[in-house]
Design an enzyme around this catalytic site. Structure first.
Site, PDB file in Angstrom:
ATOM      1  N   TYR A 133       0.873  -1.122  -0.144  1.00  0.00           N
ATOM      2  CA  TYR A 133      -0.045   0.110  -0.152  1.00  0.00           C
ATOM      3  C   TYR A 133       0.808   1.282  -0.106  1.00  0.00           C
ATOM      4  O   TYR A 133       0.430   2.277  -0.238  1.00  0.00           O
ATOM      5  CB  TYR A 133      -1.082   0.114   1.101  1.00  0.00           C
ATOM      6  CG  TYR A 133      -2.144  -0.823   0.726  1.00  0.00           C
ATOM      7  CD1 TYR A 133      -3.165  -0.285  -0.167  1.00  0.00           C
ATOM      8  CD2 TYR A 133      -2.301  -2.144   1.097  1.00  0.00           C
ATOM      9  CE1 TYR A 133      -4.298  -0.836  -0.488  1.00  0.00           C
ATOM     10  CE2 TYR A 133      -3.345  -2.916   0.772  1.00  0.00           C
ATOM     11  CZ  TYR A 133      -4.423  -2.283   0.045  1.00  0.00           C
ATOM     12  OH  TYR A 133      -5.597  -2.943  -0.706  1.00  0.00           O
TER      13      TYR A 133
ATOM     14  N   HIS B 241      -5.245  -2.478   7.328  1.00  0.00           N
ATOM     15  CA  HIS B 241      -4.852  -3.401   6.525  1.00  0.00           C
ATOM     16  C   HIS B 241      -3.606  -4.441   6.974  1.00  0.00           C
ATOM     17  O   HIS B 241      -2.800  -5.213   6.506  1.00  0.00           O
ATOM     18  CB  HIS B 241      -3.880  -2.789   5.152  1.00  0.00           C
ATOM     19  CG  HIS B 241      -4.917  -2.435   4.064  1.00  0.00           C
ATOM     20  ND1 HIS B 241      -5.769  -3.247   3.371  1.00  0.00           N
ATOM     21  CD2 HIS B 241      -5.238  -1.244   3.602  1.00  0.00           C
ATOM     22  CE1 HIS B 241      -6.521  -2.684   2.456  1.00  0.00           C
ATOM     23  NE2 HIS B 241      -6.129  -1.196   2.585  1.00  0.00           N
TER      24      HIS B 241
END
Length: 750
Positions: free
Chosen positions: A275, A428
């Protein structure tokens, strides 16, 4: 006196002139990513810069093909991977490219293409309802989530900037009034739960609003982007699509907050490299826009140049093939060949110190941005300034102040060991404290599963996260770490995990013959302390460096401990007898165990358990200390998976019951080779004869290794004092050991 007055007047006039010049430049277009001066330089160099020219040729062919097909802006209806989703995604990519081509080639067909498509969007947007798919916590209009709408605006703002002066004043007013301003308001004011948080989603939203604001000269939008929405009405209980809280108490918002909070001073992004790669595009493109239009902010110097550091952190978190280590939610195979990293490397080179090592990455990528920064890189390569990017061992801190654990990567020869002792990693994050991965020549030998998602493949859940991401991929059992009583770390609870982080005990790579990282975790299980120390040891007599893994558990009450090794490759042999069940059954009922089949089970045959496997031309042997009552288990993914969403990966697990405290000591030895052409196996057997725990109490832990020729080595460790200057002395089996610091390694001797 008069001279002083004249000098003061002169300075004031100079400041006024510079301010006026800055205002004039601020009104010029392009000014966001491309600049007028940059475009002129690009045009002057065309035909003389091979990598830039090749990149331009590819882009022109791509856009020309799209123009020939005609413009399609369909009514949105699909998830990721569906036609309307992919069409609108393709559109914003083409718009950005066409705008750049217009600036460089001065061919009006590209400006017309951008204008015509923008007006098709303008015509549809004012009456466009919320996207029909209802899965997201923040539904978009063009896409099923505001995140993708923000992607669209980040790219389209660049296209608009490129044709801004070509459009008439009336056309600009129509687009800004009916499309761009409503679009920016929708993803921000109308969706504060998306815009006003610390997350990669919000970074895209902040950059989208900020970049279009910079192009339009809309100061209110720019301030909203930089600092967030005041009085947004959000409550801490609201959650996103991944189950993460939207707002933590006292949390700031906006682009600058997203720059300050998730990044550590070393440039590590708390969500992990997958990410970080994704967010690097809006972070860096917005920064370029601010640098060009608001240079007084000195955005690339912000937080001690953390944006530039972040590019180096990303590269260092990739394997020998440039693929990012799959920490937290991550699709395996994502690499620095992605378009986001092309941008990142170009921008870091241009706005940084013109590091020649970055040029070697750009050369591998084989393309550059068609911007000021891309030209800088291409010129550097033309002038043969490139130097190899040397990836060595590195320890990157986590947390805004670098005080929330971190990631250590130990490297020697072909081996890369990735040790995770981070904070949770926002929504996440995975529940895998003190886990590690092992790579050899770019191949994962001990793997992390990554995420359970097939990105942009519509057949698999619309390309979105699958339920198995929560039920398997995030659970502790999916990682190479210790699990207590079949329960994931922090009981798999995001709120609990977000309050804690592991703590570095020590990290030492000063001696390349033995590199060590050690960390503690005190909160994964109540009343339990996990202390894991991993050493990468290069010693004469072994074909390759070996990995020494020592995991000490201090707990209360009798517990069950599972230590899995998610090995990749074909099993060769084991030194213990095991049985295979006639029918496969699920190994457990929850916390990821429900997805495992039990394929084999046995008990140790001695003080050591050995398991060997083969992968990509090399053999690997795991040697681990055993207790008589240990259970040795072979598992494979696939249970409770009716839609076949999970890979059928194997693992070997040591289970130990009835202990409040215990020690697991293991070695992984790479050795030998096999050629399928010659069909000859070389050194297929391990060189290690025994691994023993020689001493263990609350202060010291000592393990010994003996090879097949009788050579012995000893690793001594201090458990409660990492002072590098403190002296220690210990007598074991009538042998006295004296050393200074938290550990000592005595090389092999007979």
């Amino acid at each position: 006196m008069c001279r002083r007055i004249f000098r003061l007047i002169g300075v004031q006039l100079a400041v006024l002139w510079m301010a006026q010049l800055s205002m004039v430049q601020a009104q010029e277009h392009p000014k966001l990513i491309l600049t007028k001066a940059g475009v002129e330089r690009i045009r002057a160099e065309l035909g003389t810069v091979p990598l830039f020219d090749a990149s331009l040729e590819r882009m022109q062919a791509d856009v020309d093909a799209e123009i020939a097909m005609g413009i399609d802006t369909p009514i949105p209806r699909d998830y990721s991977g569906g036609y309307t989703h992919e069409r609108h995604k393709r559109n914003f990519l083409m718009l950005q490219k066409a705008g750049v081509l217009y600036q460089i080639l001065q061919d009006e067909k590209y400006a017309r293409y951008v204008r015509d498509m923008l007006f098709q969007y303008e015509a549809m947007y004012k009456d466009l309802p919320i996207h029909p798919k209802e899965r997201s916590y923040a539904r978009g209009k063009l896409f099923w989530q505001c995140l993708n709408d923000s992607n669209w605006l980040v790219y389209v703002s660049q296209a608009y900037d490129c044709i801004y002066e070509w459009l008439s004043a009336g056309e600009r007013q129509q687009l800004e009034t009916n499309l761009f301003r409503p679009f920016a308001d929708f993803i921000s004011i109308e969706n504060p739960q998306f815009f006003n948080r610390i997350h990669n989603h919000s970074t895209w939203g902040n950059a989208a609003v900020g970049m279009i604001g910079l192009v339009m000269g809309d100061e209110e939008l720019v301030e909203r982007a930089l600092y967030g929405i005041k009085d947004d009405g959000l409550k801490a209980a609201e959650r996103d699509d991944d189950g993460g809280l939207i707002r933590m108490e006292g949390q700031k918002a906006g682009f600058l907050a997203n720059l300050d909070e998730p990044f550590s001073p070393d440039g590590y992004y708390t969500e992990g490299p997958y990410y970080q790669r994704y967010a690097s595009y809006p972070f860096l493109l917005m920064a370029v826009g601010l640098q060009n239009i608001r240079p007084e902010m000195q955005i690339f110097a912000h937080k001690d140049s953390v944006l530039l550091k972040s590019v180096y952190a990303l590269i260092n978190l990739s394997d020998a093939d440039g693929e990012f280590f799959p920490l937290n939610d991550a699709q395996k195979g994502m690499s620095y060949y992605s378009r986001e990293l092309v941008s990142a490397v170009n921008i870091a080179y241009h706005y940084g110190e013109k590091d020649p090592e970055l040029l070697s990455i750009a050369k591998k990528q084989g393309r550059v941005l068609l911007t000021d920064s891309g030209l800088s890189v291409a010129l550097g390569l033309r002038e043969d300034k490139s130097l190899p990017f040397e990836k060595s061992s590195v320890n990157l801190t986590d947390g805004a102040e670098g005080k929330e654990g971190g990631i250590a990567v130990l490297r020697r020869d072909d081996l890369e060991l990735v040790f995770k002792y981070t904070a949770q990693g926002l929504s996440h994050g995975h529940y895998d404290k003190l886990s590690y991965m092992l790579y050899d020549r770019g191949q994962d030998i001990l793997q992390d599963y990554g995420m359970a998602r097939f990105v942009n493949i519509e057949q698999k859940g619309g390309g979105n996260y699958l339920k198995e991401n929560t039920s398997w991929a995030k659970q502790s059992i999916a990682h190479n770490t210790l699990i207590q009583n079949e329960t994931s770390h922090f009981d798999g609870r995001y709120e609990t995990g977000s309050k804690h982080h592991s703590e570095l005990y020590f990290y030492d790579t000063s001696n390349k013959e033995i590199q060590v990282v050690s960390a503690k975790e005190r909160n994964a299980y109540p009343g339990t302390e996990l202390h894991r120390t991993i050493a990468l040891i290069a010693e004469e007599g072994y074909d390759h460096p070996i990995v020494l893994d020592i995991l000490k558990v201090e707990a209360e009450g009798d517990n069950q401990y599972d230590l899995p090794f998610h090995f990749m490759g074909q099993l060769m042999e084991a030194n213990f007898q095991y049985e295979t069940p006639a029918a496969l059954e699920a190994f457990g009922t929850k916390n990821g165990y429900q997805h495992l089949y039990l394929e084999g089970y046995g008990t140790p045959s001695g003080i050591n358990t050995q398991l060997s496997w083969y992968r990509s031309g090399r053999f690997y042997t795991l040697i681990t200390t055993s207790e008589a009552e240990d259970e040795l288990l072979f598992t494979r993914l696939g249970a409770d998976d009716p839609e076949f969403n999970l890979r059928r990966d194997a693992a070997f697990m040591v289970r130990r019951k009835g202990h409040p405290s215990t020690v697991f000591a293991s070695i992984i030895e790479p050795h030998g080779s096999y050629s399928p052409v010659s069909e000859i196996a070389v050194k297929a057997e391990s060189k290690i004869k025994a691994l023993k725990i020689l001493y263990s109490d609350r202060e010291y832990l000592v393990v010994g290794v003996e090879d097949q020729t009788g050579n012995r080595s000893v690793f001594l460790m201090v458990l409660d004092d990492a002072d590098k200057t403190k002296e220690h002395k210990l007598i074991i089996n009538n042998t006295e050991y004296a050393w200074t610091g938290p550990y000592y390694y005595l090389k092999s001797k007979q």
